[in-house]
Design a protein around this motif. Structure first.
Motif, PDB file in Angstrom:
ATOM      1  N   GLN A   1       0.849  -1.150   0.161  1.00 50.59           N
ATOM      2  CA  GLN A   1      -0.026   0.105  -0.087  1.00 50.59           C
ATOM      3  C   GLN A   1       0.970   1.096   0.062  1.00 50.59           C
ATOM      4  OE1 GLN A   1      -2.492  -0.989   3.552  1.00 50.59           O
ATOM      5  NE2 GLN A   1      -4.304  -1.616   2.172  1.00 50.59           N
ATOM      6  N   ALA A   2       2.135   1.301   0.720  1.00 55.33           N
ATOM      7  CA  ALA A   2       2.834   2.408   0.722  1.00 55.33           C
ATOM      8  C   ALA A   2       3.560   2.624  -0.552  1.00 55.33           C
ATOM      9  CB  ALA A   2       3.748   2.247   1.711  1.00 55.33           C
ATOM     10  N   LEU A   3       3.957   1.584  -1.034  1.00 56.20           N
ATOM     11  CA  LEU A   3       4.640   1.608  -2.582  1.00 56.20           C
ATOM     12  C   LEU A   3       3.775   1.971  -3.686  1.00 56.20           C
ATOM     13  CD1 LEU A   3       6.681  -1.680  -2.523  1.00 56.20           C
ATOM     14  CD2 LEU A   3       7.653   0.441  -2.387  1.00 56.20           C
ATOM     15  N   SER A   4       2.534   1.670  -3.388  1.00 57.83           N
ATOM     16  CA  SER A   4       1.508   1.980  -4.431  1.00 57.83           C
ATOM     17  C   SER A   4       1.242   3.752  -4.246  1.00 57.83           C
ATOM     18  CB  SER A   4       0.008   1.269  -4.066  1.00 57.83           C
ATOM     19  OG  SER A   4      -0.598   1.658  -4.906  1.00 57.83           O
ATOM     20  N   ARG A   5       1.078   4.007  -3.195  1.00 59.69           N
ATOM     21  CA  ARG A   5       0.871   5.618  -2.729  1.00 59.69           C
ATOM     22  C   ARG A   5       2.179   6.315  -3.452  1.00 59.69           C
ATOM     23  NH1 ARG A   5       0.524   8.322   1.892  1.00 59.69           N
ATOM     24  NH2 ARG A   5      -0.923   9.934   0.836  1.00 59.69           N
ATOM     25  N   ARG A   6       3.353   5.757  -3.092  1.00 64.92           N
ATOM     26  CA  ARG A   6       4.588   6.473  -3.430  1.00 64.92           C
ATOM     27  C   ARG A   6       4.641   6.250  -5.225  1.00 64.92           C
ATOM     28  NH1 ARG A   6       8.812   7.717  -6.645  1.00 64.92           N
ATOM     29  NH2 ARG A   6      10.375   8.868  -4.997  1.00 64.92           N
ATOM     30  N   ILE A   7       4.393   5.492  -5.712  1.00 66.08           N
ATOM     31  CA  ILE A   7       4.700   5.371  -7.309  1.00 66.08           C
ATOM     32  C   ILE A   7       3.433   6.015  -7.852  1.00 66.08           C
ATOM     33  CG2 ILE A   7       4.379   3.931  -9.253  1.00 66.08           C
ATOM     34  CD1 ILE A   7       6.058   1.573  -7.285  1.00 66.08           C
ATOM     35  N   HIS A   8       2.265   6.039  -7.306  1.00 59.92           N
ATOM     36  CA  HIS A   8       1.215   6.741  -8.235  1.00 59.92           C
ATOM     37  C   HIS A   8       1.164   8.147  -7.580  1.00 59.92           C
ATOM     38  CE1 HIS A   8      -0.639   2.684  -8.221  1.00 59.92           C
ATOM     39  NE2 HIS A   8      -0.867   3.123  -9.538  1.00 59.92           N
ATOM     40  N   PHE A   9       2.183   8.564  -6.763  1.00 63.38           N
ATOM     41  CA  PHE A   9       2.058  10.155  -6.871  1.00 63.38           C
ATOM     42  C   PHE A   9       2.763  10.872  -7.763  1.00 63.38           C
ATOM     43  CE2 PHE A   9       0.879  10.637  -2.182  1.00 63.38           C
ATOM     44  CZ  PHE A   9       0.559  12.114  -2.027  1.00 63.38           C
ATOM     45  N   GLY A  10       3.550  10.022  -8.651  1.00 61.39           N
ATOM     46  CA  GLY A  10       4.025  10.226  -9.687  1.00 61.39           C
ATOM     47  C   GLY A  10       3.234  11.011 -10.790  1.00 61.39           C
ATOM     48  N   MET A  11       1.787  10.790 -10.750  1.00 64.02           N
ATOM     49  CA  MET A  11       0.738  11.421 -11.688  1.00 64.02           C
ATOM     50  C   MET A  11       0.705  13.064 -10.932  1.00 64.02           C
ATOM     51  SD  MET A  11      -2.277   8.774 -12.315  1.00 64.02           S
ATOM     52  CE  MET A  11      -2.463   8.206 -10.658  1.00 64.02           C
ATOM     53  N   PHE A  12       0.774  13.349  -9.784  1.00 61.26           N
ATOM     54  CA  PHE A  12       0.763  14.366  -9.126  1.00 61.26           C
ATOM     55  C   PHE A  12       2.004  15.361  -9.529  1.00 61.26           C
ATOM     56  CE2 PHE A  12      -1.757  11.926  -6.312  1.00 61.26           C
ATOM     57  CZ  PHE A  12      -2.785  12.783  -6.136  1.00 61.26           C
ATOM     58  N   VAL A  13       3.141  14.620  -9.619  1.00 62.28           N
ATOM     59  CA  VAL A  13       4.240  15.267 -10.161  1.00 62.28           C
ATOM     60  C   VAL A  13       4.121  15.858 -11.735  1.00 62.28           C
ATOM     61  CG1 VAL A  13       6.841  14.825 -10.497  1.00 62.28           C
ATOM     62  CG2 VAL A  13       5.796  13.996  -8.753  1.00 62.28           C
ATOM     63  N   SER A  14       3.437  14.829 -12.516  1.00 63.58           N
ATOM     64  CA  SER A  14       3.524  15.188 -13.815  1.00 63.58           C
ATOM     65  C   SER A  14       2.402  16.338 -13.953  1.00 63.58           C
ATOM     66  CB  SER A  14       2.772  13.905 -14.726  1.00 63.58           C
ATOM     67  OG  SER A  14       3.806  13.017 -14.825  1.00 63.58           O
ATOM     68  N   GLU A  15       1.371  16.414 -13.351  1.00 62.14           N
ATOM     69  CA  GLU A  15       0.406  17.443 -13.541  1.00 62.14           C
ATOM     70  C   GLU A  15       0.761  18.541 -12.978  1.00 62.14           C
ATOM     71  OE1 GLU A  15      -3.399  19.259 -14.107  1.00 62.14           O
ATOM     72  OE2 GLU A  15      -2.309  17.242 -14.712  1.00 62.14           O
ATOM     73  N   SER A  16       1.973  18.631 -11.868  1.00 59.32           N
ATOM     74  CA  SER A  16       2.380  19.849 -11.584  1.00 59.32           C
ATOM     75  C   SER A  16       3.257  20.422 -12.504  1.00 59.32           C
ATOM     76  CB  SER A  16       3.191  19.762 -10.152  1.00 59.32           C
ATOM     77  OG  SER A  16       3.846  20.766  -9.669  1.00 59.32           O
ATOM     78  N   LYS A  17       3.980  19.548 -12.976  1.00 59.51           N
ATOM     79  CA  LYS A  17       5.137  20.114 -14.211  1.00 59.51           C
ATOM     80  C   LYS A  17       4.527  20.443 -15.499  1.00 59.51           C
ATOM     81  CE  LYS A  17       9.214  17.612 -12.407  1.00 59.51           C
ATOM     82  NZ  LYS A  17      10.197  16.679 -12.529  1.00 59.51           N
ATOM     83  N   PHE A  18       3.353  19.659 -15.868  1.00 60.63           N
ATOM     84  CA  PHE A  18       2.617  20.197 -16.984  1.00 60.63           C
ATOM     85  C   PHE A  18       2.012  21.338 -16.956  1.00 60.63           C
ATOM     86  CE2 PHE A  18      -1.284  20.464 -19.176  1.00 60.63           C
ATOM     87  CZ  PHE A  18      -1.142  20.041 -20.601  1.00 60.63           C
ATOM     88  N   LEU A  19       1.454  21.765 -15.848  1.00 58.58           N
ATOM     89  CA  LEU A  19       0.788  23.008 -15.640  1.00 58.58           C
ATOM     90  C   LEU A  19       1.729  24.094 -15.640  1.00 58.58           C
ATOM     91  CD1 LEU A  19      -2.145  22.036 -13.151  1.00 58.58           C
ATOM     92  CD2 LEU A  19      -2.328  22.655 -15.481  1.00 58.58           C
ATOM     93  N   SER A  20       2.816  23.979 -15.213  1.00 60.74           N
ATOM     94  CA  SER A  20       4.082  24.786 -15.120  1.00 60.74           C
ATOM     95  C   SER A  20       4.550  25.362 -16.382  1.00 60.74           C
ATOM     96  CB  SER A  20       5.216  24.408 -14.375  1.00 60.74           C
ATOM     97  OG  SER A  20       6.031  23.514 -14.896  1.00 60.74           O
ATOM     98  N   ALA A  21       4.323  24.479 -17.340  1.00 62.16           N
ATOM     99  CA  ALA A  21       4.834  24.879 -18.759  1.00 62.16           C
ATOM    100  C   ALA A  21       4.232  23.774 -19.975  1.00 62.16           C
ATOM    101  CB  ALA A  21       6.459  24.567 -19.021  1.00 62.16           C
ATOM    102  N   PRO A  22       2.764  24.025 -20.140  1.00 68.92           N
ATOM    103  CA  PRO A  22       2.127  23.025 -20.873  1.00 68.92           C
ATOM    104  C   PRO A  22       2.585  22.935 -22.359  1.00 68.92           C
ATOM    105  CG  PRO A  22       0.771  24.777 -20.270  1.00 68.92           C
ATOM    106  CD  PRO A  22       1.854  24.994 -19.535  1.00 68.92           C
ATOM    107  N   HIS A  23       3.014  24.159 -22.792  1.00 65.45           N
ATOM    108  CA  HIS A  23       3.493  24.153 -24.138  1.00 65.45           C
ATOM    109  C   HIS A  23       4.887  23.377 -24.437  1.00 65.45           C
ATOM    110  CE1 HIS A  23       6.587  26.825 -22.192  1.00 65.45           C
ATOM    111  NE2 HIS A  23       5.239  27.742 -21.767  1.00 65.45           N
TER     112      HIS A  23
END
Length: 303
Positions: A171-193
């Motif tokens: 369960q802890a590994l799942s949370r950690r790995i799926h947090f990658g989606m939040f990283v992607s969303e954050s970086k995408f919104l900072s420079a979508p172009h």
């Protein structure tokens, strides 16, 4: 991450907030691995049908444990949280008995025809095939058993205790790995172009997308931090609470977990799989997004 604090989505998607959460999960994962390392490999609990006579279940003992625990958690609405993904197929779990909470919109919801990113099948595969055998049969485990004048057991019969720890680690590994989606969303919104041309190319340029989210220097620091944490968290203390200082080469005999196992798990499995999740999320980031919104994002290039 506290999704019910009333914080704005922009704050929750801050890379600093996400990074702090990932660092805390490092602590959680290491301590849980230490707990699992108390028990033998117990390979039987991972074999489908090995306990069919006892539980009337065709899957493995671990899968049966996951079904029972996640059924209870599902009723308590655990899997309505944006950062929680069950290992049991969601259609096999009961509905929540609590009213759903209101979460700020954080992740882009892809088209209904495309399922949400879920890496749990790959997580349980690498955990069972590589992490548990390495953790329980590693040089560190063997040295510790030898230092205690014992032989390293491969099956100690503690099937319930071992599976309980397995579920917690997974369960802890799942949370950690799926947090990658939040990283992607954050970086995408900072420079979508920067991302949009690679997402829209046919096929999507996954190598370029991975390059936009990969920070080798950050990964190197992560592995150093993990090694230091594993060394400290796995040490022994004397009766007065003082850390027992021993040379690194003797840590395997005294520590509760091997440093190499923790660092290797992140280097070989957690980081690459997190990156896969991040790229998979980005590939579908524009699903259902209007052309006018895409044009608006691209117009900001160079600003």
């Amino acid at each position: 991450m506290n999704f019910t604090s009333g914080a704005e989505a922009q704050e929750l998607l801050s890379l600093d907030v996400i990074r702090n959460q990932l660092i805390r999960l490092e602590d959680t994962i290491i301590f849980l691995l230490i707990e699992r390392a108390q028990f033998a490999y117990n390979e039987r609990i991972y074999k489908p049908g090995a306990f069919k006579d006892e539980i009337n279940f065709d899957g493995s003992w671990l899968e049966w444990f996951l079904l029972g625990i996640e059924s209870f958690h599902a009723q308590a609405r655990r899997y309505t949280s944006p950062d929680e993904y069950p290992f049991t197929p969601i259609e096999k779990l009961p509905k929540p008995i609590l009213k759903p909470q209101s979460y700020p919109p954080l992740l882009h919801q892809p088209a209904a025809s495309h399922p949400s990113v879920n890496a749990n099948s790959r997580i349980i595969d690498f955990y069972v095939k590589h992490i548990v055998p390495g953790l329980t049969g590693s040089p560190a485990a063997k040295a510790k058993a030898q230092a205690q004048g014992k032989e390293l057991l491969t099956d100690d019969g503690n099937y319930g205790s071992a599976a309980t720890r397995d579920v917690e680690v997974l369960q802890a590994l799942s949370r950690r790995i799926h947090f990658g989606m939040f990283v992607s969303e954050s970086k995408f919104l900072s420079a979508p172009h920067d991302f949009i041309p690679h997402i829209l190319s046919n096929p999507p340029n996954t190598e370029a997308l991975a390059g936009l989210i990969t920070k080798p220097a950050v990964e190197a620091k992560l592995l150093i931090r993990l090694a230091n944490k594993a060394r400290v968290y796995g040490c022994e203390m004397d009766a007065d609470g003082r850390v027992v200082e021993v040379p690194d080469e003797e840590m395997a005999a005294r520590g509760k977990i091997g440093i190499a196992e923790v660092v290797g798990m992140y280097k070989d499995w957690v980081i690459p799989l997190t990156k896969d999740v991040e790229v998979d999320y980005l590939i579908h980031r524009l699903d259902g997004v209007s052309q006018s919104q895409i044009d608006e994002w691209m117009a900001k290039k160079g600003e």
